[in-house]
Design a protein around this motif. Structure first.
Motif, PDB file in Angstrom:
ATOM      1  N   LEU A 267       2.349 -18.935   6.506  1.00 18.47           N
ATOM      2  CA  LEU A 267       1.093 -20.550   7.792  1.00 18.47           C
ATOM      3  C   LEU A 267       1.492 -21.363   8.120  1.00 18.47           C
ATOM      4  N   ALA A 268       2.377 -20.965   8.801  1.00 14.54           N
ATOM      5  CA  ALA A 268       2.852 -21.775  10.053  1.00 14.54           C
ATOM      6  C   ALA A 268       2.975 -21.601  10.842  1.00 14.54           C
ATOM      7  N   VAL A 269       3.237 -19.760  11.179  1.00  8.48           N
ATOM      8  CA  VAL A 269       3.336 -19.309  12.358  1.00  8.48           C
ATOM      9  C   VAL A 269       1.252 -18.604  12.836  1.00  8.48           C
ATOM     10  N   VAL A 270      -0.034 -18.776  11.433  1.00  9.58           N
ATOM     11  CA  VAL A 270      -1.383 -19.329  12.085  1.00  9.58           C
ATOM     12  C   VAL A 270      -1.398 -20.603  12.237  1.00  9.58           C
ATOM     13  N   ALA A 271      -0.729 -21.634  11.811  1.00  7.81           N
ATOM     14  CA  ALA A 271      -1.348 -22.993  11.842  1.00  7.81           C
ATOM     15  C   ALA A 271      -0.445 -23.185  14.203  1.00  7.81           C
ATOM     16  N   ALA A 350      -6.070 -32.018  10.787  1.00  5.80           N
ATOM     17  CA  ALA A 350      -5.429 -31.390   9.746  1.00  5.80           C
ATOM     18  C   ALA A 350      -4.233 -30.493  10.155  1.00  5.80           C
ATOM     19  N   LEU A 351      -4.645 -29.946  11.088  1.00  5.76           N
ATOM     20  CA  LEU A 351      -2.820 -28.634  11.511  1.00  5.76           C
ATOM     21  C   LEU A 351      -1.668 -29.633  11.129  1.00  5.76           C
ATOM     22  N   LEU A 352      -1.459 -30.458  11.225  1.00  9.48           N
ATOM     23  CA  LEU A 352      -0.361 -31.434  11.431  1.00  9.48           C
ATOM     24  C   LEU A 352      -0.039 -31.253   9.835  1.00  9.48           C
ATOM     25  N   GLY A 353      -1.519 -32.117   9.390  1.00  9.17           N
ATOM     26  CA  GLY A 353      -0.725 -33.313   7.934  1.00  9.17           C
ATOM     27  C   GLY A 353      -0.812 -31.742   7.343  1.00  9.17           C
ATOM     28  N   ALA A 354      -1.341 -30.473   7.564  1.00  7.88           N
ATOM     29  CA  ALA A 354      -0.533 -29.069   6.231  1.00  7.88           C
ATOM     30  C   ALA A 354       0.529 -29.192   6.607  1.00  7.88           C
ATOM     31  N   MET A 355       0.989 -28.905   8.364  1.00  5.60           N
ATOM     32  CA  MET A 355       2.737 -28.847   7.960  1.00  5.60           C
ATOM     33  C   MET A 355       3.472 -29.983   7.521  1.00  5.60           C
ATOM     34  N   LEU A 356       3.367 -31.067   7.464  1.00  2.63           N
ATOM     35  CA  LEU A 356       3.842 -31.905   6.655  1.00  2.63           C
ATOM     36  C   LEU A 356       4.013 -32.474   5.629  1.00  2.63           C
ATOM     37  N   CYS A 357       2.611 -31.209   4.843  1.00  3.13           N
ATOM     38  CA  CYS A 357       2.990 -31.478   3.520  1.00  3.13           C
ATOM     39  C   CYS A 357       3.614 -29.887   3.241  1.00  3.13           C
ATOM     40  N   LEU A 358       3.586 -28.787   4.211  1.00  6.08           N
ATOM     41  CA  LEU A 358       4.000 -28.090   3.682  1.00  6.08           C
ATOM     42  C   LEU A 358       6.197 -28.408   3.199  1.00  6.08           C
ATOM     43  N   VAL A 359       6.751 -29.204   4.702  1.00  2.00           N
ATOM     44  CA  VAL A 359       7.556 -29.586   4.494  1.00  2.00           C
ATOM     45  C   VAL A 359       8.129 -31.020   2.968  1.00  2.00           C
ATOM     46  N   VAL A 360       7.089 -31.475   2.996  1.00  2.94           N
ATOM     47  CA  VAL A 360       6.892 -32.074   1.313  1.00  2.94           C
ATOM     48  C   VAL A 360       7.275 -31.643  -0.185  1.00  2.94           C
ATOM     49  N   LEU A 364      10.284 -31.212  -2.362  1.00  2.00           N
ATOM     50  CA  LEU A 364       9.936 -32.095  -4.117  1.00  2.00           C
ATOM     51  C   LEU A 364      10.188 -30.988  -4.763  1.00  2.00           C
ATOM     52  N   ASP A 365       9.886 -30.051  -4.658  1.00  2.00           N
ATOM     53  CA  ASP A 365      10.133 -28.570  -5.109  1.00  2.00           C
ATOM     54  C   ASP A 365      12.033 -27.822  -5.136  1.00  2.00           C
ATOM     55  N   GLU A 366      13.093 -28.668  -4.108  1.00  2.65           N
ATOM     56  CA  GLU A 366      13.858 -28.095  -3.562  1.00  2.65           C
ATOM     57  C   GLU A 366      13.875 -26.684  -2.837  1.00  2.65           C
ATOM     58  N   GLU A 367      12.771 -26.067  -2.760  1.00  7.28           N
ATOM     59  CA  GLU A 367      12.597 -24.878  -1.897  1.00  7.28           C
ATOM     60  C   GLU A 367      12.700 -24.991  -0.616  1.00  7.28           C
ATOM     61  N   ARG A 368      14.419 -24.187  -0.267  1.00  5.03           N
ATOM     62  CA  ARG A 368      14.383 -24.587   1.871  1.00  5.03           C
ATOM     63  C   ARG A 368      13.390 -23.893   2.301  1.00  5.03           C
ATOM     64  N   PRO A 369      13.678 -22.035   2.364  1.00  9.82           N
ATOM     65  CA  PRO A 369      12.480 -22.065   3.319  1.00  9.82           C
ATOM     66  C   PRO A 369      11.066 -22.675   3.113  1.00  9.82           C
ATOM     67  N   ARG A 370      10.565 -23.038   2.342  1.00  9.33           N
ATOM     68  CA  ARG A 370       9.377 -23.692   2.875  1.00  9.33           C
ATOM     69  C   ARG A 370       9.582 -24.955   3.522  1.00  9.33           C
ATOM     70  N   VAL A 371      10.440 -25.512   2.894  1.00 10.08           N
ATOM     71  CA  VAL A 371      10.504 -26.249   4.643  1.00 10.08           C
ATOM     72  C   VAL A 371      11.434 -26.299   6.020  1.00 10.08           C
ATOM     73  N   LEU A 376       9.312 -25.678  11.349  1.00  6.94           N
ATOM     74  CA  LEU A 376       8.842 -24.344  12.640  1.00  6.94           C
ATOM     75  C   LEU A 376       7.622 -24.587  13.108  1.00  6.94           C
ATOM     76  N   GLY A 377       6.713 -24.916  11.986  1.00 15.78           N
ATOM     77  CA  GLY A 377       4.569 -25.234  11.434  1.00 15.78           C
ATOM     78  C   GLY A 377       4.415 -26.414  12.492  1.00 15.78           C
ATOM     79  N   ILE A 378       5.343 -27.902  12.352  1.00 15.18           N
ATOM     80  CA  ILE A 378       5.078 -28.630  12.906  1.00 15.18           C
ATOM     81  C   ILE A 378       5.441 -28.689  14.488  1.00 15.18           C
ATOM     82  N   ALA A 379       6.550 -28.247  14.385  1.00 10.64           N
ATOM     83  CA  ALA A 379       6.616 -27.871  16.557  1.00 10.64           C
ATOM     84  C   ALA A 379       5.806 -26.616  16.758  1.00 10.64           C
TER      85      ALA A 379
END
Length: 423
Positions: A267-271, A350-360, A364-371, A376-379
């Motif tokens: 999802l991050a690469v696609v963004a 929308a894409l910036l918000g999506a990547m920010l949501c992915l980090v958050v 919240l779930d303490e899933e480091r790969p998702r962070v 990477l998606g934001i960058a």
């Protein structure tokens, strides 16, 4: 997390807790006693044996290739069959003696020899030049070997052959969606689920990516945008993985977690691809052409629905935020303007918000790969907005500044709201 790494960390934590007086020495000893024994790892002797086996196999293949035209056909077939029998016999012996790594290697070599046998038999007897069909036959044989032996290497061979098969079929018939690969992939996913193996789960997650890429690059299908099709695939992989991980079974949790990790990174690469390829570097559509087919839209919607369903089952807020990230990436496709004038500011937001949501979501779930995927998606999105070919750089800088101000304002509001919630 790998078992050996987890054990090392647990042992260090137990020693620290015991030294700090948090737990009694008897409690620490009880925890160590209930832990199952670690599976034997790959030592130096095993590595040397693997290299030796590979050298012997390469020497055998080189000898056969050098004298191939001088060997009678029946003898060639006998040598190929003997190679598979020897590999299978050695694998059975290694498995009986507890050398699982070497047994897995033998099963993998047997699967590779089986594929070589298909190609050589076709060459000897001048069979039809259906290379894709040969790859499918190779894949079926490798899957059979994996099912009978539990070999992860044979599963990898089968998946590689299946990926080549589906890519060749997609190239031969670009206007037809190659759905048979889904059945093959489901068989591999069922094996990974039954084995409860992280290695198999990674192989299955990797294998689905070539099919989506091949399906998205079918330019003859009416001007479809590859980035938008890939976004739907990433959404389904991400949301489907979260839904599978929500099941109470440990094997489902392991498989789903791995699939969701690959989905998050996809999802991050696609963004980033949506920003850098749509109407910027690659132009393959006009104002009236559809940007994505209906089947891909349905897959993306299913991914978002599965993510929210998983959040409902597990009561994890982070998965609901992940569903929002999926939704925002998918929304960027229809709101992208088809006209040549102007720039898609709403899609960028929308894409910036999506990547920010992915980090958050990962925090919240303490899933480091998702962070990591979110960062990477934001960058990627910021880089795409900044260095895109089309449009005014001044307007882009103003957009990024406005997005930064809004983000800081949201962070300030959250900083004031969170302590009150804690109280």
């Amino acid at each position: 997390m790998f078992d050996r790494t987890y054990r090392q960390r647990l042992e260090a934590d137990l020693a620290q807790w015991e030294a700090d007086g948090v737990i009694a020495p008897a409690a620490a000893a009880g925890i160590r006693n209930v832990l199952p024994p670690l599976s034997p790892g790959i030592n130096i002797a095993v590595v040397v044996a693997i290299v030796g086996g590979l050298l012997i196999a390469a020497a055998f293949l080189a000898f056969v290739a050098a004298h191939w035209t001088e060997i009678a056909r029946l003898l060639r077939l006998a040598m190929l069959i003997a190679g598979m029998v020897v590999a299978g016999g050695l694998g059975a012996w290694f498995a009986a003696t507890g050398r699982t790594v070497l047994a897995d290697l033998c099963a993998s070599i047997g699967a590779i020899v089986f594929g070589a046998g298909i190609a050589l038999v076709g060459q000897m007897y001048h069979l039809g030049e259906d290379f894709a069909g040969g790859m499918l036959l190779w894949s079926i044989g490798a899957f059979a070997a994996a099912l009978l032996t539990g070999s992860r290497g044979a599963l990898a061979v089968g998946l590689v052959a299946a990926c080549i098969w589906t890519c060749m079929r997609s190239y031969d018939a670009p206007n037809v969606l190659h759905l048979p690969f889904a059945a093959v992939w489901l068989v591999a996913a069922a094996l990974a689920f039954a084995w409860n193996s992280r290695v198999a789960a990674h192989l299955v997650a990797l294998a689905v990516l070539p099919w989506w890429i091949a399906s998205s690059l079918r330019f003859e299908s009416g001007g479809v945008q590859p980035a938008f099709v890939l976004a739907n695939g990433a959404a389904l992989l991400f949301g489907g993985g979260l839904a599978i991980a929500a099941a109470p079974l440990p094997s489902a949790r392991r498989l789903g977690t791995v699939l969701s990790i690959y989905g998050a990174f996809a999802l991050a690469v696609v963004a980033g691809l949506e920003v850098t390829t749509v109407d910027e570097i690659i132009r393959i559509r006009d104002g009236s052409a559809p940007t994505q087919p209906l089947w891909a839209i349905l897959c993306g919607a299913a991914g978002a629905i599965l993510a929210f369903a998983s959040a409902k089952i597990t009561n994890r807020v982070g998965e609901a935020v992940a569903g929002c990230a999926i939704g925002l990436v998918l929304v960027a496709a229809p709101i992208w303007p088809a006209s040549q004038a102007g720039e898609p500011w709403l899609a960028y937001a929308a894409l910036l918000g999506a990547m920010l949501c992915l980090v958050v979501s990962g925090m919240l779930d303490e899933e480091r790969p998702r962070v990591v995927a979110g960062w990477l998606g934001i960058a990627g999105v910021i880089a795409g907005i900044t260095w895109a070919v089309k449009g005014s750089l001044l307007r882009r800088s103003a957009f990024l500044a406005a997005a930064g101000i809004v983000t800081v304002a949201v962070a300030t509001a959250l900083n004031r709201a969170l302590p009150r919630a804690d109280k």
